[in-house]
Scaffold this active site. Sequence first.
Site, PDB file in Angstrom:
ATOM      1  N   ASP A   1     -19.781  52.843  45.147  1.00  0.00           N
ATOM      2  CA  ASP A   1     -20.981  53.142  44.363  1.00  0.00           C
ATOM      3  C   ASP A   1     -20.882  52.596  42.942  1.00  0.00           C
ATOM      4  O   ASP A   1     -20.594  53.314  41.991  1.00  0.00           O
ATOM      5  CB  ASP A   1     -21.207  54.652  44.349  1.00  0.00           C
TER       6      ASP A   1
ATOM      7  N   GLU B   1     -13.006  59.603  52.659  1.00  0.00           N
ATOM      8  CA  GLU B   1     -11.842  59.802  51.750  1.00  0.00           C
ATOM      9  C   GLU B   1     -10.971  60.991  52.172  1.00  0.00           C
ATOM     10  O   GLU B   1      -9.807  60.985  51.780  1.00  0.00           O
ATOM     11  CB  GLU B   1     -12.355  60.016  50.322  1.00  0.00           C
TER      12      GLU B   1
ATOM     13  N   ASP C   1     -18.707  55.577  56.001  1.00  0.00           N
ATOM     14  CA  ASP C   1     -18.759  56.027  54.608  1.00  0.00           C
ATOM     15  C   ASP C   1     -18.078  57.398  54.506  1.00  0.00           C
ATOM     16  O   ASP C   1     -17.720  58.003  55.520  1.00  0.00           O
ATOM     17  CB  ASP C   1     -20.243  56.126  54.209  1.00  0.00           C
TER      18      ASP C   1
END
Length: 908
Positions: A574, A456, A453
């Site tokens: 999300d 980015e 996760d």
Amino acid sequence: MFFLVLFLYLPLSYALTCNPNGFRRDCGHVGTQQSDCEQKGCCWSPKGHIPWCFYPNPSTVYVIQDAVQTSLGYEITLVVNDSSVGQAISPLYVNITSETKDRLHVKVFDPKNTRWEIPQNVSSFSNPPSSPPPASQYKVSFAGKGEEFWFAITRKSNGETLFNSSANSNGEFNSLVFEDQYLQIGTQLPSGYNLYGLGEHVCPLRLSSGQTYTLWNFDTATPVNLNLYGSHPFYLELRQSGSAHGVFLRNSNGMDVTLNEESLSYKVIGGILDFYFFLGPQAEAVIQQYHEVIGRPYLPPYWALGFHQSHYGYKNVEALQDVVAQYKSNKLPLDTMWNDIDYMDQYKDFTLDPVNFPEKKMKQFVDELHEDGQHYVVIIDPGIKKQSGYKAYDDGIHAGIFIKDKNNNFFVGKVWPGNTVFPDFFHPAAQQYWQDQIAGFLSILPVDGLWVDMNEISNFCNGECTSDVDFVSDTNEVRNSIYMKQENVGFDPNNPPYAINNQGNHIPLNIKTLDMDAVHYGGVLEYNSHNLFGIMEDTATSIALRILTKKRSFVLSRSTFPGSGVYTAKWTGDNHANFNDLYYSIPGMLNFQMFGIPLVGSDICGFIGDTNAELCARWMQLGAFYPFSRNHNNKGSKSQEPYMFGQQVTDISRKILNVRYSLLPYYYTLFYYASRPVSASNVPAATVTRPLFFEFSDDNNTYGIDKQFMVGSGLLISPVLTQGAASVTAYFPKARWYDFFSKEITSESGAESKTLATPLESIQVHVRGGVIVPMQEPSLTTAASRLNPYQLLVALDSSGMANGSLYLDDGISLNVTRYSLITYTAMSTSGQTTLTSKAQTTVTNDSESAAPPMNTIIVLGVAKKPSTVTANSKPLPSSQVLYNSTSLSLTLSMLALPMESDFTLLWK
Ligand SMILES: *[C@@H]1O[C@H](CO)[C@@H](O)[C@H](O)[C@H]1NC(C)=O
Ligand SMILES: *[C@@H]1O[C@H](CO)[C@@H](O)[C@H](O)[C@H]1NC(C)=O
Ligand SMILES: *[C@@H]1O[C@H](CO)[C@@H](O)[C@H](O)[C@H]1NC(C)=O
Ligand SMILES: *[C@@H]1O[C@H](CO)[C@@H](O)[C@H](O)[C@H]1NC(C)=O
Ligand SMILES: *[C@@H]1O[C@H](CO)[C@@H](O)[C@H](O)[C@H]1NC(C)=O
Ligand SMILES: *[C@@H]1O[C@H](CO)[C@@H](O)[C@H](O)[C@H]1NC(C)=O
Ligand SMILES: *[C@@H]1O[C@H](CO)[C@@H](O)[C@H](O)[C@H]1NC(C)=O
């Protein structure tokens, strides 16, 4: 001398002008008034991109100085018509290479200075062939010598122009601009075009004119149309002729891709223009040709196709045990239990919370899961807590493998554990470092996969967090792999001259991530490589797991780039617990099929906010058909395991998960085909789920459909996506369609819409006539269901034909030692139908057991009760034959036919 003469003929159009489509250098700010702006001698154009107030821009153009034909295409030299104006890089080379009959490569680059390009070992590409390919599907044309440069690609078979970089007559975009931090090129499009891709965005499947799609990896809770976690500069366009083609811009820099009425244009802030064109002509072939360049998706472990349960907020190991027990007592299939960051000690990677998730209990929990044929996956984040004494930190400092800031100190950001540093996967020692950390954790807890996760990279600070620097690296690297022109003094890496539409607001590039002058190994700037962090972490994690477990890896990633699918699965991030995001999960899933990451799904029942019984039931029904099927939600949101809403939702979930498990042989076979090159004789297959137009491109009613989708070529899924609705209006393309549940014909020949009653306990699933779907009796885990007998669902088309195939292996080995590819064919002639099975089996390890037998065959569309049924020429007793005259289906049972032996069934 020759070129001098040439220049004399050029129009004197290179003065500074107010060109709103050109390169805008900021002369004020968004809020500037027109009068203020013009007083400064600047241009005012509040249409389109900021800056609205910009310095007059050069209207230099590239002209063709020379074009040389090579054995594989052309090498074209471009020069600007006036090199004294502006910052255009000149000369430029344009290499046009004919790579295969279906693929053309066009690369525009600076022949003198090396610019940033994506390293091949980060995201692959194909090397040019040594000899020209046979007759290609395309023709290339370009402007003449001395003329302003453009190039165009035409489909030979029908003369359609697929790409033409010459500015169109309505002035929607400019021809080529190539400056250090601003590259612009576009193509003319037919009006009313059908264009798909350009992710990652939450948006309808078919992209809209007037919209700018920005590609810049960013952590945000899935706003519509804005740049998101990953970047996929690929689009597929479908023409009214039914032919599809694809365009891939192999570039990792930030970019805006703008769709106008009759054009598409790229505005890219670095790198080079490296285009691949794929000629299809079927959509599925375009995708297959694209994946050949970026790497085909991997064949996942079979268990990854089972159902997954996760939640951010599971308090302790007892909470996990309770969920597993409730699944079991409610007879709900569950393959994998997940933990979000709750399990960690102070949110530090590779640790366990000693109080709530103590090692001994966790070990016991995971061992029990494994004994029951279940699996366990945990999250890890790239941010390593900056804390000496913490092994992952100390090891990384010792190896010097963290990303650095512009002062050559390790870059400090902030994520869940507080101040963190980040592994630099460009560093040659990073793979070993990462593998060692994973190995250390596996020795404590044998997890089955990792969920990566925040890659980015997400950072809670905008750029570097503090000036607190207590360690200095010992290596002294040169930052040389991008050049920034020296006249660019006052260069601010986070605010380059052209501001991409980051988050719809042109915010600086370092917001919620690293500073753009953060440095990776070899001097690679974050500015250039930002969009690559996800794929590099995916790759490193997956390779580490393969090496350590000697099995197929399972990695789930949020951030991706072309080529991620070679290593990873993807969830769409999300989302929100509402009906809108239930719908958006379909285009999201279909986009990632095109992007080469077929193992994809959205958080079932919704991540943010509280779900409710109706929404969760509808989401379980749709999510049961996602390739990756996981229920997950946020901390603080109400628990949403499917048994949390009472008997009705539990029953709905059980029924649909049983359907999923029974269809897994079909899904797995689709994954197998997607992972492999397809020989010319076979139908191209590159996706698992697919838009309707992939299968029915001659029917333009399908071009905009994204509330229904296909699984392979055989199943049509039409879910309820509206609160309170008890019916669905579904489109049936031209084919015969059977109701999967009742087995009756819903539409005899398709090309019609139907409104179908779909109360809460149901979802519309239809089987296409002509397709044979391999199935297996379901159990509560894939480990158990894989031991059950197989079934076939044979859906005859109107001429009594159908076909299908099945791939079988052990579902986990990297190199399988026993596998079969089985083809099934049904044919009808003069009142008699035969169904044959032909198996190609390879066995290199005799001790591996054969697959369970084929026990049941259900044939749909059998007009009358057969008088004789034989299996391998022997009559079947009537106790094994059941004909239903209402649904017109024939069920043959207790067949016990070995899967690896050919067989023939006949009925008349
Ligand atoms: C461009 O094409 C020429 C001629 O085919 C070749 O020698 C050269 O290596 C190519 N350059 C690049 C960067 O592909
Ligand atoms: C590309 O566009 C230019 C300008 O509109 C035109 O002259 C040229 O014929 C076009 N080429 C093709 C192949 O469509
Ligand atoms: C990629 O290849 C380059 C050059 O061979 C090498 O220096 C680098 O470490 C490699 N990177 C990765 C991530 O494998
Ligand atoms: C769809 O195709 C039909 C005929 O094939 C044509 O008449 C119609 O204009 C097309 N629709 C669109 C939106 O292009
Ligand atoms: C299977 O059937 C489809 C039509 O339904 C046909 O296009 C295809 O060629 C068939 N494949 C095989 C292997 O027979
Ligand atoms: C699988 O096969 C490849 C070559 O086909 C080989 O390089 C690799 O080591 C094998 N892996 C295992 C785990 O046997
Ligand atoms: C052969 O199969 C058996 C049973 O699945 C397995 O235990 C063994 O490791 C396999 N051997 C090889 C060389 O793959």
